[in-house]
Design a protein around this motif. Structure first.
Motif: not given
Length: 422
Positions: A291-311
């Motif tokens: 919502s904050e990105a849309v209000a400012k006119g910033v495009e959100l992109r994602g290239r999300l691959g599996e990355a499992v860590v212990q934490g």
């Protein structure tokens, strides 16, 4: 006659309180052995290498004795014998005349034969001595390497503990056992220093945590009073504007307190670890910032691959949220974009946040990770946050044994990279 008035009795002085005994109590000087009797590293190394030199000298002397005895035996061995009145050659001298010969010729030939025999024996002695010396040198280096490693093993233990402390784990101790030498004294001093540092850091974190908790209550009460005042329909426009300004200031103070509390908690080493996928944490961060990105006119992109860590899932999600929020807030309006990528590398999971924005000088990168520091400003007010986002992200990454780095992007903006060991 009037009785003399009795003067008021003075109360006895209160006994002075005995100061508490310090938890770090170094050994008294008198309890240590005398310098001449103390098994110091210097004395141990002197005895060790002196003994090795003595043993090597004895072995070398024994080898030389055997080789010299063999050389003498070869140099004095008879090269001929007489059988049935005739001279028979048996050794190296093949030039001795046989049968009826002149005595002078025979003596000259015999002298030459002895010289050849001695030269052969000496060459044989030199060759075998060189082989023995090379073999003894190899054994000496091998034993010296092993014994040096055994003597210097405590230094390796101290180094490994120091590396563990560098990763923010102040609970590690050396607990070195063995003779009371310089290395044990160094290890004990290092343990005492770690104990005092751990107490100091724990006290600092408890203070920040307690102060943040104590500040929450009055801030919550103030926010409630301001909201009630703003809900009054009879409030004047001036009072309404003042209430809005005070409410915004109070909200900013609440964010600052929450940030300090999270910063104090994220400095601790993560003990209870569970499998966490950085892709899921990045997805949550993108959804919360959309919502904050849309209000400012910033495009959100994602290239999300599996990355499992212990934490810790909450803290790792906070890293992604802080980075994405910063990337959106410090961006260009109506023409910017933010790209979030997750993946794995050999031995680590990686979260990368790339964004457009103003050009960032390379010398400003380190200052951005300091608390209350912002790009272009230090401690001035800003509507983009309280200046703790990157500090919290760095503390969370360190608590997970990872690192966070930033490099300026060509054309403006930043490339933030978080690496967490798997």
């Amino acid at each position: 006659m009037p009785a003399p008035s009795s003067s008021p009795t003075t109360p006895p002085p209160a006994p002075q309180a005995i100061p508490p005994k310090p938890t770090w109590d170094p050994k008294p000087i008198g309890s240590r052995p005398m310098p001449l009797l103390r098994p110091t590293i210097r004395i141990r190394l002197t005895l060790l290498y002196g003994g090795m030199f003595l043993i090597a000298g004895v072995i070398l002397l024994w080898i030389i004795y055997l080789l010299a005895a063999q050389a003498i035996r070869q140099g004095t061995e008879a090269q001929f014998h007489v059988e049935a009145g005739r001279l028979s050659l048996t050794g190296l001298c093949s030039e001795l005349p046989t049968g009826s010969v002149d005595p002078d010729d025979f003596n000259a030939a015999y002298t030459h034969c002895l010289a050849v025999q001695r030269e052969y024996a000496l060459n044989n002695l030199l060759r075998r001595s060189l082989f023995s010396l090379v073999g003894l040198a190899v054994l000496a280096f091998a034993f010296g390497y092993l014994l040096s490693g055994r003597v210097l093993a405590p230094l390796g233990r101290i180094t490994r503990t120091a590396r563990g402390v560098v990763s923010s784990d102040l609970t590690q101790r050396i607990h070195l056992t063995g003779p009371d030498d310089e290395l044990k004294e160094l290890a004990d001093t290092f343990d005492d220093m770690l104990e005092r540092l751990e107490r100091s850091f724990d006290a600092q974190r408890r203070f920040v945590s307690n102060a943040s908790h104590e500040l929450r209550t009055p801030l919550a009460i103030t926010r409630t009073l301001l909201e009630v005042q703003l809900a009054d329909p009879n409030a004047s426009p001036d009072m309404e504007q003042l209430g809005k300004n005070l409410l915004a200031t109070n909200t900013r103070s609440e964010q600052l307190v929450e940030g300090l509390l999270l910063l104090a908690r994220s400095d601790n080493e993560i003990v209870d670890r569970k499998p966490v996928d950085l892709a899921e944490a990045a997805t949550q961060a993108l959804e919360q910032t959309r919502s904050e990105a849309v209000a400012k006119g910033v495009e959100l992109r994602g290239r999300l691959g599996e990355a499992v860590v212990q934490g810790n899932g909450v803290l790792l999600e906070r890293i992604a949220l802080n980075l994405v929020q910063n990337a959106v807030r410090y961006n260009v309006r109506d023409a910017g974009w933010v790209e979030v990528a997750t993946g794995v590398e050999p031995g680590a999971a990686v979260l990368t946040v790339t964004n457009t924005g103003p050009v960032v000088p390379a010398y400003e990168i380190d200052n951005m990770f300091e608390p209350f520091r912002r790009l272009g400003t230090e401690r001035t007010g800003s509507d983009k946050g309280v200046g703790l986002g990157l500090s919290i992200a760095r503390s969370v990454a360190r608590a997970h044994g990872g690192t966070i780095s930033a490099v300026p992007r060509e054309g403006g903006g930043l490339v933030m990279r978080v690496v967490i060991p798997v």
